[in-house]
Design a protein around this motif. Structure first.
Motif, PDB file in Angstrom:
ATOM      1  N   LEU A   1      56.658  44.643   6.663  1.00 11.63           N
ATOM      2  CA  LEU A   1      57.380  43.749   5.759  1.00 11.63           C
ATOM      3  C   LEU A   1      57.364  44.280   4.333  1.00 11.63           C
ATOM      4  O   LEU A   1      58.377  44.210   3.618  1.00 11.63           O
ATOM      5  CB  LEU A   1      56.770  42.349   5.813  1.00 11.63           C
ATOM      6  N   ALA A   2      56.235  44.803   3.910  1.00 14.33           N
ATOM      7  CA  ALA A   2      56.120  45.338   2.554  1.00 14.33           C
ATOM      8  C   ALA A   2      57.019  46.549   2.351  1.00 14.33           C
ATOM      9  O   ALA A   2      57.572  46.759   1.263  1.00 14.33           O
ATOM     10  CB  ALA A   2      54.668  45.701   2.259  1.00 14.33           C
ATOM     11  N   ALA A   3      57.177  47.348   3.411  1.00 12.84           N
ATOM     12  CA  ALA A   3      58.017  48.541   3.304  1.00 12.84           C
ATOM     13  C   ALA A   3      59.495  48.180   3.198  1.00 12.84           C
ATOM     14  O   ALA A   3      60.280  48.921   2.596  1.00 12.84           O
ATOM     15  CB  ALA A   3      57.791  49.451   4.513  1.00 12.84           C
ATOM     16  N   ARG A   4      59.877  47.027   3.733  1.00 15.27           N
ATOM     17  CA  ARG A   4      61.284  46.646   3.784  1.00 15.27           C
ATOM     18  C   ARG A   4      61.716  45.741   2.636  1.00 15.27           C
ATOM     19  O   ARG A   4      62.865  45.785   2.209  1.00 15.27           O
ATOM     20  CB  ARG A   4      61.568  45.947   5.113  1.00 15.27           C
ATOM     21  N   SER A   5      60.791  44.902   2.160  1.00 12.55           N
ATOM     22  CA  SER A   5      61.163  43.899   1.162  1.00 12.55           C
ATOM     23  C   SER A   5      60.300  44.029  -0.089  1.00 12.55           C
ATOM     24  O   SER A   5      59.079  43.831  -0.025  1.00 12.55           O
ATOM     25  CB  SER A   5      61.009  42.486   1.743  1.00 12.55           C
ATOM     26  N   PRO A   6      60.891  44.339  -1.243  1.00 10.34           N
ATOM     27  CA  PRO A   6      60.123  44.401  -2.496  1.00 10.34           C
ATOM     28  C   PRO A   6      59.442  43.078  -2.823  1.00 10.34           C
ATOM     29  O   PRO A   6      58.336  43.070  -3.377  1.00 10.34           O
ATOM     30  CB  PRO A   6      61.183  44.758  -3.543  1.00 10.34           C
ATOM     31  N   VAL A   7      60.061  41.964  -2.470  1.00  8.50           N
ATOM     32  CA  VAL A   7      59.468  40.654  -2.742  1.00  8.50           C
ATOM     33  C   VAL A   7      58.207  40.462  -1.913  1.00  8.50           C
ATOM     34  O   VAL A   7      57.150  40.052  -2.436  1.00  8.50           O
ATOM     35  CB  VAL A   7      60.480  39.530  -2.454  1.00  8.50           C
ATOM     36  N   LEU A   8      58.280  40.770  -0.630  1.00 11.41           N
ATOM     37  CA  LEU A   8      57.103  40.620   0.230  1.00 11.41           C
ATOM     38  C   LEU A   8      56.028  41.647  -0.132  1.00 11.41           C
ATOM     39  O   LEU A   8      54.835  41.353  -0.050  1.00 11.41           O
ATOM     40  CB  LEU A   8      57.508  40.769   1.693  1.00 11.41           C
ATOM     41  N   ARG A   9      56.447  42.838  -0.537  1.00 17.61           N
ATOM     42  CA  ARG A   9      55.462  43.833  -0.964  1.00 17.61           C
ATOM     43  C   ARG A   9      54.657  43.313  -2.141  1.00 17.61           C
ATOM     44  O   ARG A   9      53.431  43.427  -2.183  1.00 17.61           O
ATOM     45  CB  ARG A   9      56.164  45.133  -1.348  1.00 17.61           C
ATOM     46  N   SER A  10      55.340  42.704  -3.081  1.00 16.08           N
ATOM     47  CA  SER A  10      54.659  42.148  -4.245  1.00 16.08           C
ATOM     48  C   SER A  10      53.696  41.045  -3.842  1.00 16.08           C
ATOM     49  O   SER A  10      52.564  40.974  -4.330  1.00 16.08           O
ATOM     50  CB  SER A  10      55.690  41.625  -5.245  1.00 16.08           C
ATOM     51  N   GLU A  11      54.128  40.188  -2.930  1.00 13.01           N
ATOM     52  CA  GLU A  11      53.280  39.073  -2.511  1.00 13.01           C
ATOM     53  C   GLU A  11      52.064  39.552  -1.727  1.00 13.01           C
ATOM     54  O   GLU A  11      50.952  39.055  -1.910  1.00 13.01           O
ATOM     55  CB  GLU A  11      54.103  38.084  -1.683  1.00 13.01           C
TER      56      GLU A  11
END
Length: 406
Positions: free
Chosen positions: A219-229
Motif C-alpha cells: 500500500l505504501a508503494a502505491r499510495s503516497p497518502v498511505l505511505r505517509s500514514e
C-alpha cells in the motif's frame, strides 16, 4: 592413399537442413475493429445524398481509418432508396493494401447480423488497394432504407455498425529457430494472490464492519497518502484501521486495483449509462474516482476518467463535469468543458445544467471561457462566427448544436 573433405563433398540440400539460421518472408494482416453507434437515425435522414456521418478515427496497422454512414445514400441515381456505408483511409498513405468487413448488428438478440466481408473473398480477389488519403471501400447500396427502418437492426432509433480492417504487411522473419517467446508480465497476478490469500498481511481495515487484510509495504508503494500514514503517523502496534469515508465495495475495488493494477470486471457493469444525476454519483466508477483522489492514486484516477469519458452526453456532461472538478480529474474536466461548449444550446436545456448552476456556479465562468475559445478557433479557421450565446437568445429553437461532417 587418399583423403577426402567431408564438408566439400556434402550435398547443398543436406547443408541447408542442418543450418542453424533461417529466414522466411511472412505476409499477414494486422487486424483491428471499431464499433460505430449511430444514435438518432431518424434525425439524420434528409441531410442530403452524398453527405455522411463519420465515426471517430481509429488506428489499425499504423494507419487511421473512419466509417462513413450516408443516411440518404451516396449515389444520386438511387434517389435515397438505400443507405451507404464505407470505410475510409483517414491518414496519409500510398497503396495501402487491406481487407475489410462491415457488420450491421442485429439488436433483437437473434444474432442475425448483416455481414459484408472481404476476408471471405481474399483468395478470389486479393486485398483492396487504397491509393491515397480519402480512398474508400464499401457499398453504395448497403441496405434498402425501407427495409432497414422496419428491421431488427434499428432499435430505439439507433444503429450499430462494426467494422474490421486487416492491413496487409510483409516482413522477413529471421532466425525463428533461435526465438524465445517471453510471456506477458504476471506481476499483477502474483500480487493479487497475496491479497486473496492474506498471506503475510500486517494490517486490517474495518470498512462498515467488513474486514480487509492487506500489506503495508504494498500500500505504501502505491499510495503516497498511505505511505505517509504508515511510515509517519501510525503507531507500529496499530494493526487495524477504521475507514469511514468509503463503502466496502469501493474499498475492495480500490484494493484490487492497488495490487493488480487493473479494475475488477464489475466496474464496467456498474458504470452508469443513465443520464440522471443520482445514478452517475452512485456508480462504482464515480466512487472509485473519489477514492483515487482521497488516496492520491493517479493511475486509478486516469482509468476512472477514461471510463466516465465514455458516458459523456448532452444530458450527463454537466454532472460529470461537476465530478471531475470535485475530484481534480483535470483531463476529464477539459473534455467535458469542450463538449459542453460545442453543444451549449442543448446542454443548457438539460436537467444536468440546472444541477451545475445550483451546485457549481464557479464552473459557469470556466465554461464561458471555453465557449469563447471555441468561437475564436471557429472564427480563425473561417467557420461560423455567430456566438453561441446569440443562438440562445433566439429562443433556443435553432436545433441541436451538434456538428456533422460532410
Amino acid at each position: 592413399m587418399s583423403s577426402s573433405n567431408t564438408a566439400n563433398n556434402m550435398r547443398p540440400e543436406a547443408s541447408a537442413l542442418v543450418s542453424p539460421y533461417s529466414s522466411r518472408s511472412v505476409t499477414e494482416t494486422v487486424n483491428g475493429s471499431h464499433k460505430f453507434v449511430i444514435q438518432g437515425y431518424s434525425l439524420a435522414k434528409g441531410m442530403g445524398v452524398g453527405k455522411h456521418i463519420a465515426s471517430d478515427n481509429f488506428t489499425v496497422g499504423g494507419y487511421q481509418w473512419a466509417i462513413y454512414f450516408y443516411p440518404d445514400g451516396k449515389n444520386p441515381e438511387d434517389n435515397s432508396a438505400y443507405v451507404s456505408v464505407f470505410i475510409a483511409l483517414a491518414s496519409e498513405g500510398t497503396d495501402v493494401r487491406a481487407l475489410f468487413e462491415l457488420t450491421l448488428l442485429d439488436q433483437s438478440g437473434k444474432g442475425k447480423h448483416k455481414v459484408h466481408s472481404h476476408f471471405d473473398r481474399s483468395l478470389e480477389s486479393g486485398p483492396y488497394t487504397l491509393k491515397y488519403r480519402g480512398s474508400m471501400w464499401g457499398y453504395k447500396r448497403f441496405f434498402r432504407r425501407a427495409f432497414l427502418e422496419t428491421s431488427d437492426y434499428l432499435k430505439d432509433d439507433c444503429l450499430k455498425i462494426n467494422c474490421t480492417v486487416g492491413v496487409v504487411v510483409s516482413a522477413i522473419d529471421c532466425s525463428r529457430l533461435r526465438r524465445i517467446q517471453v510471456p506477458e508480465s504476471d506481476i499483477g497476478a502474483h500480487f493479487g494472490m497475496l491479497l486473496e490469500n492474506n498471506e503475510g498481511s500486517d494490517v486490517t481495515f474495518d470498512v462498515a464492519g467488513e474486514k480487509f487484510h492487506a500489506h503495508k509495504l504494498v500500500l505504501a508503494a502505491r499510495s503516497p497518502v498511505l505511505r505517509s500514514e504508515f511510515l509517519e503517523k501510525l503507531e507500529e502496534n496499530k494493526e487495524e484501521i477504521v475507514i469511514t469515508d468509503l463503502e466496502p465495495k469501493v474499498f475492495k475495488a480500490m484494493l484490487y486495483f492497488i495490487y493488480r493494477d487493473n479494475l475488477t470486471e464489475d466496474v464496467d457493469a456498474v458504470t452508469s449509462t443513465s443520464t440522471s444525476v443520482s445514478s452517475l454519483s452512485d456508480s462504482l466508477t464515480a466512487k472509485l474516482l473519489a477514492a483515487a483522489d482521497r488516496y492520491d492514486l493517479e493511475r486509478l484516477r486516469l482509468v476512472c476518467e477514461s471510463h466516465l469519458c465514455k458516458d459523456i452526453s448532452v444530458n450527463s456532461v454537466a454532472k460529470i463535469l461537476a465530478l471531475a472538478n470535485q475530484y481534480h480529474a483535470k483531463e476529464l474536466k477539459a473534455v467535458c468543458l469542450r463538449f459542453a461548449a460545442e453543444n451549449l444550446a442543448a446542454v443548457m436545456r438539460s436537467d444536468g445544467f440546472e444541477y451545475l448552476r445550483e451546485n457549481c456556479p464557479s464552473l459557469q465562468s470556466e465554461l464561458l471561457k471555453t465557449v469563447a475559445g471555441c468561437e475564436e478557433d471557429c472564427s480563425s479557421s473561417g467557420g461560423k462566427s455567430r456566438s453561441v450565446w446569440a443562438q440562445l437568445s433566439d429562443g433556443g429553437d435553432s436545433g441541436r448544436n451538434v456538428r456533422q461532417r460532410t
